[in-house]
Design an enzyme around this catalytic site. Structure first.
Site, PDB file in Angstrom:
ATOM      1  CG  ASP A  42      26.218 -87.158 -63.173  1.00 30.46           C
ATOM      2  OD1 ASP A  42      26.503 -88.661 -63.368  1.00 30.46           O
ATOM      3  OD2 ASP A  42      25.078 -87.232 -62.887  1.00 30.46           O
TER       4      ASP A  42
ATOM      5  CE  LYS B 216      22.604 -90.332 -65.240  1.00 27.53           C
ATOM      6  NZ  LYS B 216      22.860 -91.551 -64.429  1.00 27.53           N
TER       7      LYS B 216
ATOM      8  N   GLY C  56      20.782 -86.856 -56.669  1.00 29.41           N
ATOM      9  CA  GLY C  56      20.216 -85.605 -56.745  1.00 29.41           C
ATOM     10  C   GLY C  56      19.806 -84.904 -55.263  1.00 29.41           C
TER      11      GLY C  56
ATOM     12  CB  SER D   7      23.984 -83.249 -57.939  1.00 32.84           C
ATOM     13  OG  SER D   7      23.026 -84.006 -58.694  1.00 32.84           O
TER      14      SER D   7
END
Lengths: 188, 294
Positions: free
Chosen positions: B24, B81, B153, B236
């Site tokens: 990410d 996304k 996350g 994350s």
């Protein structure tokens, strides 16, 4: 005869399946020790920049060059990029096993990935191009085994060969058979 | 019926990402760090899941400029996304030319009954799943790659482990059943018989099976790969840690050498402090992201 598939990243499992279908012994190679035990090596499709980093991390660079000095190597897509003598878009390090210049992602992005039918001497073969490179130049000692729309897509030079498409993703075993025969014809 | 030419091309790209790490990233600088560390693809988004969780509100498809800048900055595939069921966000991403769309539970769902009909798109989709039925329903809709949902996350691997173990176990069970039992299983899984039969024959999903949600360390990545994941998504975990560059490299190594404890030790020694983690049991039902989608 044992053929190794460089298993740092990419579709190495598909190559192993294909080699097994052809009756060849196939093993995954992630280290210099494993490389020393095989008679030929396939560098699979995947991300060439990722494979380069992993070759660096694990210090496989010199072992690969030494291996290729006496044993056949076959690269598909990312593997072909790693084997080229010149890489563009962007430029990056390569093993320079084939006298070819390769442009990465030359067709565009995934939306431009496509399947073509190539004409071989013994009939057509399906060729799957995934974010594929294009061979922009071939040296005088490079033999073109197949072309698509005028661009060479399967080439060989001496005992090494490369394809910009993915024969490991189709039913047809002829491209791999050609490599297995090359490995088999090397003096022990 | 499933494996027509367009679908084979979509699955083909997923095959190329195997053994790799998809990271990410929220800007060009992070994307370049990810590529230089050896990521096989990046996921372009506005906020990483840990921030979405913290800040709350509606999480939507990322700002197009961010995605476009990242596409221009790296040579590896770029994913983005779209919200569950938001087929026009997906159409926008298709027009932009991203390499993969993640119809993701990390964003706020746009439709509580329907996922996107993914077969009508030229670009491929990846979807999350917690069990085999969910995975096969997404494939039936046209997903060309499945990933565990985990709990995005959270920095906690427990949910990704639960999901990959569940999927692998359910697949293994199918391989020993007779045909009449597969018909009954197909009903139970709420998934097409044709796909159930494919799994029964091979013991594997008919598309690549990756893991996501809570991966924060090299050992986490190796764990889910040993349990059967074929590549990992790290959300994350990298850019919320104290050492994104070193951690990204170490996780790339771990995804390749997941079966080699000595190499994993080396990778683990290269990293500093991981992101803060959450105890999933302390989260309320409405704070869970994995229960979005069905």
């Amino acid at each position: 005869m044992k053929i190794g598939v460089l298993a740092l990243q990419g579709d190495f499992e598909k190559h192993r399946e294909k080699l097994r279908e052809l009756g060849a012994e196939a093993v995954e190679v992630r280290s210099a020790g494993e490389l020393a035990g095989v008679d030929g090596l396939i560098i699979p499709g995947g991300e060439s920049s990722t494979m380069l980093k992993l070759i660096d991390y694990t210090g496989l660079w010199d072992s690969l060059r030494e291996f290729a000095a006496s044993k056949p190597v076959f690269g598909t897509c990312a593997g072909a990029i790693l084997m080229a003598s010149e890489v563009t878009n962007p430029g990056q390090q390569s093993l320079a096993l084939l006298d070819i210049a390769v442009e990465r992602n030359a067709y565009g992005r995934q939306i431009d990935s496509h399947i073509s039918r190539l004409e071989l001497e013994d009939g057509p073969v399906e060729a799957v191009f995934i974010r594929a490179p294009v061979i922009r130049r071939t040296g005088p000692s490079v033999r073109v085994l197949a072309s698509d729309h005028g661009d060479p897509v399967w080439v060989e030079q001496g005992m090494h060969m490369a394809a910009t498409f993915h024969p490991e993703l189709t039913e047809d075993g002829r491209v791999h058979r050609h490599f297995v025969d090359k490995v088999g014809s090397q003096p022990k | 019926m499933y494996f027509d030419e367009p679908f084979r091309l979509k699955v083909g790209l997923a095959e190329m990402l195997k053994g790799g790490v998809i990271m990410d990233v929220t800007n060009v600088e992070q994307a370049v760090i990810a590529e230089n560390a050896g990521a096989c693809a990046v996921m372009a988004l506005e906020r990483v899941p840990a921030d979405i969780r913290k800040e709350g509100g509606v999480a939507r498809m990322a700002n197009i400029r961010i995605i476009r800048d990242i596409m221009g900055a790296v040579s590896i595939p770029v994913m983005a996304k779209a919200r569950i069921g938001h087929f026009t966000e997906a159409r926008v991403l298709e027009a932009l030319g991203v390499d993969y769309v993640d119809e993701s539970e990390v964003l706020t769902p746009a439709d509580e009954e329907h996922h996107i009909d993914k077969r009508g798109f030229k670009i491929p989709f990846v979807c999350g799943a917690r069990n085999l039925g969910e995975a096969l329903r997404r494939i039936a809709e046209g997903a060309a790659m499945i990933r565990t949902k985990g709990e995005a996350g959270s920095g906690n691997i427990v949910e990704a482990v639960r999901h990959i173990r569940t999927i692998v176990k359910e697949m293994r069970q199918l391989t020993v059943l007779g045909h009449e039992e597969l018909v009954a299983e197909s009903k139970k899984l709420q998934a097409p018989l044709e796909l159930v039969e494919m799994v029964a024959k091979t013991g594997k999903l008919p598309v690549p099976n990756f893991s996501a949600g809570g991966i924060a360390t090299p050992a986490d990545a190796a764990l889910v790969m040993q349990l059967g994941a074929e590549a990992v998504f790290v959300g994350s975990g990298i850019f919320k840690s104290s050492d994104p560059e070193a951690r990204a490299k170490a996780i790339v190594k771990a995804a390749t050498y997941y079966q080699d404890p000595v190499k994993l030790l080396e990778a683990s020694e290269e990293v500093g402090k991981a992101m803060d983690g959450l105890d999933i049991r302390q989260l309320g039902e409405n704070e869970l992201l994995q229960t979005r989608g069905w």
